[in-house]
Scaffold this motif. Structure first.
Motif, PDB file in Angstrom:
ATOM      1  N   THR A  66       0.832  -1.206   0.000  1.00  0.00           N
ATOM      2  CA  THR A  66       0.000   0.000   0.000  1.00  0.00           C
ATOM      3  C   THR A  66       0.868   1.259   0.000  1.00  0.00           C
ATOM      4  O   THR A  66       0.536   2.259  -0.638  1.00  0.00           O
ATOM      5  N   GLU A  69       2.145   1.304  -3.774  1.00  0.00           N
ATOM      6  CA  GLU A  69       1.198   1.163  -4.874  1.00  0.00           C
ATOM      7  C   GLU A  69      -0.215   1.615  -4.514  1.00  0.00           C
ATOM      8  O   GLU A  69      -1.148   1.406  -5.290  1.00  0.00           O
ATOM      9  N   GLY A  70      -0.397   2.209  -3.357  1.00  0.00           N
ATOM     10  CA  GLY A  70      -1.721   2.658  -2.951  1.00  0.00           C
ATOM     11  C   GLY A  70      -2.146   3.925  -3.660  1.00  0.00           C
ATOM     12  O   GLY A  70      -1.461   4.423  -4.567  1.00  0.00           O
ATOM     13  N   SER A  71      -3.283   4.482  -3.229  1.00  0.00           N
ATOM     14  CA  SER A  71      -3.812   5.675  -3.875  1.00  0.00           C
ATOM     15  C   SER A  71      -2.924   6.892  -3.650  1.00  0.00           C
ATOM     16  O   SER A  71      -2.931   7.828  -4.455  1.00  0.00           O
ATOM     17  N   LEU A  72      -2.161   6.883  -2.546  1.00  0.00           N
ATOM     18  CA  LEU A  72      -1.225   7.971  -2.260  1.00  0.00           C
ATOM     19  C   LEU A  72       0.162   7.381  -2.004  1.00  0.00           C
ATOM     20  O   LEU A  72       0.632   7.323  -0.863  1.00  0.00           O
ATOM     21  N   PRO A  73       0.845   6.923  -3.022  1.00  0.00           N
ATOM     22  CA  PRO A  73       2.133   6.246  -2.829  1.00  0.00           C
ATOM     23  C   PRO A  73       3.200   7.199  -2.286  1.00  0.00           C
ATOM     24  O   PRO A  73       3.217   8.392  -2.595  1.00  0.00           O
TER      25      PRO A  73
END
Length: 418
Positions: A66, A69-73
Motif C-alpha cells: 500500500t 502502490e496505494g492511492s497515495l504512494p
C-alpha cells in the motif's frame, strides 16, 4: 584475440556473485550491497539511511504494498522514526531471507515492527520465543506483551502460569507495572492460587502506582483498616462489602471462592487424623459437624470420614459434605461418594471437586450429613493436631446433631496442601 587483451577483459569483468547462490542468497546479497535498490528509508532517531527493493517489500507485506502502490504512494525518502535501525535491519533480514534474530533485548521492538508492517510470521516467531518466559515469575511481563500485541496463545500460557503460581508472580517487581487490562484479567480469574488477602495486598500496591481500579472482596480486617479508607470504592460499594462480610448476598460481589487450576497444583496432599482409636457401630444420617482452624493458610482438598463396617450399595454410599465460614456462609456444598474415596485403614479420604483456600486463624465448620450405613467411628480424639508445622485446632459445633465432637465421632480428619 591476444593473450594480453583476454587478461585485460578478465580484470574488467567482476566475479559472478550469483554463482552457487540460492534465490534467497542472491536477494540478500543485493540488499546488503545496495544493488538496484529503488527505495530509501531514514530510520530511527539517527535517521540512518537504509536502502531496499520495493517489489521485495511489497511481496511480503500488505503495508509496504500500500505504501508503494496505494492511492497515495510514498515518494522520495521514507522516514521511520519509531523503529530503531537495528530492528529495521533485522526486519529486512526476515523479508529477504525468512530469518530473524530474536533476543530478550529486541523481542518487544520486533513485535512492534512486525505488528506495524503486518508480518504475522515475525509475530509468531516472537511469540514462540516468549513462551519460555511465560512459564516463570516474569509471566506478568509476558502477559502484558501478549495483551498489547494480541497474541492469544501467549496470553493463555502466561495467564495459566500466573494462576498456578499467583503468589510468586504477584510479588514480581514487574507486577505493579501491569496495565489495567492485564490486572483485570488476573482479578477476574477463578483459578488464582493464593488467598484473597494476597490478591488485595497486590492490588493496593498496584493502585499506588497506577491510580484507580475497582477491588473485589478481601478479608474483613484488611478491608476495614486499609481499603475502606483508600477512596478507591464508593460509599455504596463499601457498604456492600461489609454486608457480604455479615452474610448477605450483595451484587456485584461474588460469594464463590476462587480455586486453583486442578486439585494437584498446590503441592503434595497431606492428611490430618484426629482419632487415636477406632470402634464400630456408628449409625446416624443426621449432621456430624466440627469447627476447625489452621495456624497457616492451607488448601482444603478433601475430608476423611470413617468407612462402612460392611459393603454397601451405590445408592447408600452417597453423603453430603458442607463447609461454612464463621458467619455460617456456605463455601462448599457437595454430594460425595464414600466408595470413590481412598481407603485409609477404617477411613476413607474423599477428594473435593475443587480445592478451597482456607485463611490462617479463620474458623470453618465441616458438616457431614446423610451417611446411611453403619460405620466405624473415632474415639480418644485430639482437639489439636500437627503435621509439618501445620496445626489444626478442632472445636465442638452447635450444628452437630448425632454426637460427633472433639473427643469422638464420624469425622476422622481433613486432606490439605500448603
Amino acid at each position: 584475440m591476444s593473450l594480453q587483451k583476454t587478461m585485460d577483459n578478465q580484470k574488467k569483468e567482476p566475479d559472478d556473485w550469483r554463482k552457487n547462490k540460492t534465490l534467497q542468497d542472491c536477494m540478500l546479497y543485493m540488499l546488503q550491497n545496495e544493488i538496484m535498490c529503488d527505495v530509501t528509508f531514514r530510520v530511527g532517531e539517527s535517521r540512518r539511511m537504509i536502502k531496499a527493493h520495493k517489489n521485495i517489500l511489497a511481496s511480503r507485506s500488505r503495508v509496504f504494498h500500500t505504501m508503494f502502490e496505494g492511492s497515495l504512494p510514498e515518494k522520495g525518502e521514507i522516514s521511520i522514526p519509531d523503529i530503531d535501525e537495528d530492528t529495521f535491519s533485522n526486519l529486512l533480514l526476515f523479508v529477504y531471507d525468512d530469518d530473524v534474530l530474536i533476543s530478550n533485548k529486541n523481542v518487544d521492538s520486533l513485535l512492534y515492527a512486525g505488528d506495524k508492517y503486518m508480518l504475522s510470521t515475525v509475530m509468531s516467531k516472537c511469540s514462540a520465543f516468549l513462551i519460555s518466559t511465560a512459564k516463570s515469575a516474569d509471566a506478568v511481563v509476558t502477559l502484558s506483551t501478549a495483551r498489547k500485541f494480541h497474541l492469544e496463545d501467549l496470553q493463555t500460557e502466561s495467564l495459566k502460569y500466573i494462576e498456578e503460581n499467583t503468589a510468586e508472580c504477584l510479588s514480581s517487581i514487574h507486577a505493579v507495572e501491569l496495565n489495567s487490562q492485564c490486572v483485570q484479567l488476573i482479578l477476574e480469574s477463578e483459578y488464582l492460587s493464593c488467598s484473597e488477602t494476597d490478591v488485595c495486598i497486590f492490588f493496593m500496591k498496584w493502585i499506588e502506582n497506577q491510580c484507580r481500579l475497582q477491588v473485589s472482596a478481601c478479608r474483613e480486617k484488611y478491608f476495614s483498616n486499609e481499603v475502606s479508607h483508600s477512596l478507591l470504592l464508593t460509599t455504596d460499594e463499601i457498604l456492600g462489602v461489609f454486608r457480604c462480610h455479615h452474610g448477605e448476598d450483595c451484587s456485584p460481589f461474588s460469594s464463590n471462592p476462587r480455586c486453583p487450576r486442578g486439585p494437584n497444583q498446590q503441592g503434595e496432599t497431606k492428611y490430618i487424623y484426629r482419632h487415636t482409636s477406632v470402634s464400630s457401630g456408628w449409625r446416624s444420617s443426621a449432621a456430624n459437624a466440627l469447627v476447625f482452624k489452621s495456624n497457616r493458610s492451607i488448601w482444603l482438598k478433601g475430608c476423611i470420614i470413617f468407612g462402612p463396617v460392611s459393603s454397601v450399595s451405590e445408592s447408600h454410599s452417597k453423603f453430603t459434605f458442607e463447609l461454612t465460614d464463621k458467619s455460617t456462609n456456605s463455601i462448599c456444598h457437595e454430594v460425595l461418594d464414600m466408595q470413590s474415596g481412598t481407603s485409609l485403614n477404617e477411613t476413607r479420604g474423599i477428594t473435593l471437586t475443587k480445592p478451597i483456600i482456607l485463611n490462617a486463624e479463620s474458623q470453618y465448620t465441616i458438616i457431614i450429613r446423610d451417611i446411611k450405613p453403619s460405620t466405624y467411628y473415632g474415639s480418644n480424639c485430639k482437639s489439636v493436631c500437627t503435621e509439618e508445622n501445620i496445626t489444626i485446632t478442632f472445636e465442638n459445633s452447635t450444628k452437630s446433631a448425632c454426637g460427633t465432637d472433639t473427643s469422638k465421632g464420624q469425622i476422622a480428619g481433613i486432606m490439605f496442601s500448603i
